[in-house]
Design a protein around this motif. Structure first.
Motif, mmCIF file in Angstrom:
data_model
loop_
_atom_site.group_PDB
_atom_site.id
_atom_site.type_symbol
_atom_site.label_atom_id
_atom_site.label_comp_id
_atom_site.label_asym_id
_atom_site.label_seq_id
_atom_site.Cartn_x
_atom_site.Cartn_y
_atom_site.Cartn_z
ATOM 1 N N SER A 1 -28.009 13.694 8.823
ATOM 2 C CA SER A 1 -28.876 13.451 7.750
ATOM 3 C C SER A 1 -28.255 13.418 6.551
ATOM 4 O O SER A 1 -28.645 12.916 5.318
ATOM 5 C CB SER A 1 -29.873 14.392 7.863
ATOM 6 O OG SER A 1 -29.502 15.768 7.703
ATOM 7 N N GLN B 1 -36.901 18.080 5.718
ATOM 8 C CA GLN B 1 -36.193 16.898 6.302
ATOM 9 C C GLN B 1 -35.340 17.450 7.235
ATOM 10 O O GLN B 1 -35.284 16.730 8.458
ATOM 11 C CB GLN B 1 -35.623 16.195 5.243
ATOM 12 C CG GLN B 1 -34.896 14.779 5.735
ATOM 13 C CD GLN B 1 -33.948 14.511 4.746
ATOM 14 O OE1 GLN B 1 -33.542 15.334 3.986
ATOM 15 N NE2 GLN B 1 -33.171 13.399 4.975
ATOM 16 N N ARG C 1 -31.497 10.421 -3.309
ATOM 17 C CA ARG C 1 -33.066 10.802 -3.571
ATOM 18 C C ARG C 1 -33.720 10.577 -4.782
ATOM 19 O O ARG C 1 -34.651 10.175 -5.228
ATOM 20 C CB ARG C 1 -33.372 12.070 -3.130
ATOM 21 C CG ARG C 1 -33.534 12.497 -1.568
ATOM 22 C CD ARG C 1 -33.618 13.611 -1.083
ATOM 23 N NE ARG C 1 -34.822 14.011 -1.306
ATOM 24 C CZ ARG C 1 -35.846 14.259 -0.238
ATOM 25 N NH1 ARG C 1 -35.500 13.621 0.765
ATOM 26 N NH2 ARG C 1 -36.822 14.933 -0.427
ATOM 27 N N TYR D 1 -28.710 3.875 3.868
ATOM 28 C CA TYR D 1 -29.273 3.423 4.786
ATOM 29 C C TYR D 1 -30.922 3.588 4.433
ATOM 30 O O TYR D 1 -31.925 2.709 4.169
ATOM 31 C CB TYR D 1 -29.182 3.428 6.176
ATOM 32 C CG TYR D 1 -30.254 2.720 7.251
ATOM 33 C CD1 TYR D 1 -29.634 1.312 7.469
ATOM 34 C CD2 TYR D 1 -31.439 2.928 7.722
ATOM 35 C CE1 TYR D 1 -30.473 0.295 8.487
ATOM 36 C CE2 TYR D 1 -32.244 2.264 8.285
ATOM 37 C CZ TYR D 1 -31.826 0.837 8.882
ATOM 38 O OH TYR D 1 -32.532 0.175 9.762
ATOM 39 N N LYS D 2 -31.016 4.978 4.270
ATOM 40 C CA LYS D 2 -32.435 5.442 4.192
ATOM 41 C C LYS D 2 -32.920 5.082 2.362
ATOM 42 O O LYS D 2 -34.134 4.726 2.416
ATOM 43 C CB LYS D 2 -32.657 6.859 4.194
ATOM 44 C CG LYS D 2 -33.850 7.666 4.092
ATOM 45 C CD LYS D 2 -33.846 8.879 4.850
ATOM 46 C CE LYS D 2 -35.448 9.470 4.572
ATOM 47 N NZ LYS D 2 -35.297 10.984 4.968
ATOM 48 N N TYR D 3 -32.097 5.373 1.428
ATOM 49 C CA TYR D 3 -32.570 5.038 0.263
ATOM 50 C C TYR D 3 -31.841 3.625 -0.312
ATOM 51 O O TYR D 3 -31.619 3.630 -1.431
ATOM 52 C CB TYR D 3 -31.901 6.469 -0.664
ATOM 53 C CG TYR D 3 -32.549 7.481 -0.198
ATOM 54 C CD1 TYR D 3 -33.950 7.924 -0.293
ATOM 55 C CD2 TYR D 3 -31.829 8.466 0.560
ATOM 56 C CE1 TYR D 3 -34.458 9.188 0.194
ATOM 57 C CE2 TYR D 3 -32.161 9.743 1.309
ATOM 58 C CZ TYR D 3 -33.579 9.992 0.897
ATOM 59 O OH TYR D 3 -33.884 11.127 1.360
ATOM 60 N N THR E 1 -27.627 1.949 12.904
ATOM 61 C CA THR E 1 -28.880 2.315 12.211
ATOM 62 C C THR E 1 -29.213 3.591 12.576
ATOM 63 O O THR E 1 -28.616 4.359 13.607
ATOM 64 C CB THR E 1 -30.028 1.565 12.762
ATOM 65 O OG1 THR E 1 -30.431 1.754 13.877
ATOM 66 C CG2 THR E 1 -30.118 0.117 12.098
ATOM 67 N N PRO E 2 -29.742 4.749 11.788
ATOM 68 C CA PRO E 2 -30.099 5.989 12.072
ATOM 69 C C PRO E 2 -30.637 5.919 13.549
ATOM 70 O O PRO E 2 -30.595 7.225 14.250
ATOM 71 C CB PRO E 2 -31.159 6.310 11.112
ATOM 72 C CG PRO E 2 -30.767 5.425 10.069
ATOM 73 C CD PRO E 2 -30.511 4.123 10.394
ATOM 74 N N GLU E 3 -31.214 4.998 14.054
ATOM 75 C CA GLU E 3 -32.054 5.343 15.309
ATOM 76 C C GLU E 3 -30.982 4.791 16.351
ATOM 77 O O GLU E 3 -31.203 5.686 17.645
ATOM 78 C CB GLU E 3 -33.252 4.149 15.626
ATOM 79 C CG GLU E 3 -34.537 4.344 14.544
ATOM 80 C CD GLU E 3 -34.239 4.208 13.192
ATOM 81 O OE1 GLU E 3 -33.562 3.125 12.656
ATOM 82 O OE2 GLU E 3 -34.606 4.908 12.443
ATOM 83 N N ALA F 1 -26.135 7.108 6.451
ATOM 84 C CA ALA F 1 -27.465 7.461 6.508
ATOM 85 C C ALA F 1 -28.060 7.337 5.281
ATOM 86 O O ALA F 1 -29.400 7.013 4.907
ATOM 87 C CB ALA F 1 -27.838 8.700 7.292
#
Ligand code: SF4
Lengths: 80, 361
Positions: B346, A71, B41, B354-356, B334-336, B351
């Protein structure tokens, strides 16, 4: 950014070693870890071995760290 | 998170034991961004019993780099004679006059490197350019950065410069504790920083502030075990710095790496996003190497810059606020299209949320 990835030393020459990281061969510096021998696992961070690990332990941590490592590399390449 | 076959059972046992030991409200801070990502995660926050809160601290070198430092790097990158080298995560961090990625899109020579080994190779391959390595990192990375400086000297490279922006973890923990606002009851201490520095630099946490800390590995089971070790100390009324991550962390750290770091760098006061200036928390080149310091060589003044309006990164890095408290989180940031560094990196807390997302903290 402080990720360390366990890699197996496959050959050694001077201050450098070739390590196997999930099938990919990489050159890493052994400057901080000169005691590492072929067959040992070392913790690799930004191209440097920073610690020698016991094999059993390395295998234990390998999977999660590989996942994270991929990643991380993706992101780095994404930025490139 | 893909747990290994035998792990869920071990995890269940650890979680049960953790729940048994929790007596009142407790806040444990993970200092390291790699821990933050692992915790999300593996869904560890959701496994914690009521009363036990895991909060994220200032643990990502990208997130703590203040806007003024990004601006300096962008300004340097825009000079025609400069090649600017950086680790990838920094490319998209917004400065007040754009990011390094934008500078590159406008023609600046900005290159992503994976290792300080590459930095020296680029300088050697581009003798007519001034090659500047924008160096961020904690103690895990600084020995490798020190190698690049010494190696550039050994090879006689006169076109290699360092824009030093590294930070040290123990002084930041001290600053957080001295400010006295976070209300932390114990620390999950960073495993890979500790591979280099060992246990001693954290002893003040226990001795001066009476709080426990456990140097912890990054597997889900490592983290659960680290939490359990913290709870046992609480239960027994002890405050000590212990090592859970024994397979990698030695009591004394890595003396070879520490030695090189100390040969090349000296501690200096440094600015952190959200935390302000912290005494002896950064690294500058020692006198023998100072001609490689890009700040001096290029005469780069530092301009203080306010965080983007609305961005709560500063509070988030101190564990005072959570990403969902930020009005921009997921709406505009947002990450974008990140507004603050905690969303770019990361390993940034925003982040990770947002991701998880959806995991209550
Ligand atoms: S969500 Fe974005 S704007 Fe809000 S604190 Fe996080 S990085 Fe800053």
């Amino acid at each position: 950014m402080c990720l360390g990835i366990p890699c197996k030393v496959v050959s050694k020459g001077g201050d450098f070693a070739e390590v196997d990281f999930g099938g990919v061969k990489r050159q890493v510096s052994l400057l901080f870890c000169p005691e590492a021998e072929v067959g040992d696992y070392v913790l690799v961070h930004v191209g440097f071995a920073i610690q020698r690990l016991e094999e059993e332990d390395a295998l234990q941590t390998l999977r999660l760290l590989q996942e994270l490592g991929e990643q991380y590399l993706e992101l780095e390449e994404g930025g490139a | 998170m893909n747990w290994k076959r035998e792990e869920p059972e071990a995890a269940r046992a650890l979680v049960k034991e953790i729940a048994r030991l929790v007596e009142g409200p407790l806040r444990l801070m993970e200092v390291c961004g790699t821990h933050t990502v692992s915790i999300f995660r593996a869904g560890i926050r959701a496994m914690m019993p009521p009363g036990l809160e895991l909060i994220s601290g200032p643990g990502c070198p990208v997130c703590v780099t203040p806007t003024g430092e990004i601006d300096r790097a962008v300004e340097l990158a825009r000079r025609p004679e400069v090649v600017l080298l950086t680790f990838g995560d920094l490319m998209r961090v917004p400065g007040s006059r754009g990011s390094l990625a934008q500078a590159r899109a406008e023609g600046a020579d900005v290159r992503v490197i994976l290792s300080p080994l590459d930095a020296v190779a680029v300088a050697e391959g581009e003798p007519r350019k001034k090659v500047v390595f924008f160096a961020v990192g904690f103690e895990t990375t600084s020995p490798a950065i020190a190698w690049a400086v010494k190696e550039a000297r050994r090879r006689g490279l006169e076109n290699f410069y360092l824009l030093p922006c590294q930070r040290l973890i123990p002084p930041a923990i001290r600053a957080l504790l001295s400010a006295g606002r976070t209300g932390v009851d114990g620390f999950i201490l960073p495993g890979h920083v500790s591979v280099i520095i060992g246990r001693a630099p954290y002893l003040f946490i226990a001795r001066e502030f009476g709080l426990p800390g456990v140097i912890t590995g990054f597997e889900p089971l490592d983290i659960l075990e680290g939490i359990l070790m913290l709870l046992r100390q609480k239960k027994e009324g002890r405050a000590a710095i212990e090592i859970q991550y024994r397979r990698a962390v030695k009591e004394e750290g890595n003396p070879l790496a520490l030695g090189l770091m100390e040969e090349v760098f000296r501690p200096a006061d440094a600015r952190w996003r959200g935390l302000g200036s912290i005494p002896s928390s950064g690294l500058l080149l020692r006198d023998g190497f100072s001609e490689m310091d890009a700040v001096q060589a290029f005469d780069l003044p530092y301009e203080e810059v306010k965080d983007p309006p609305g961005c709560l990164c500063g509070e988030i890095l101190q564990g005072l606020k959570r990403p969902p408290d930020c009005p921009l989180f997921g709406r505009g940031c947002t990450p974008e299209a990140p507004i603050g560094p905690c969303m770019v990196s990361s390993e940034g807390t925003c982040a990770a949320y947002y991701k998880y997302g959806g995991i209550s903290a």
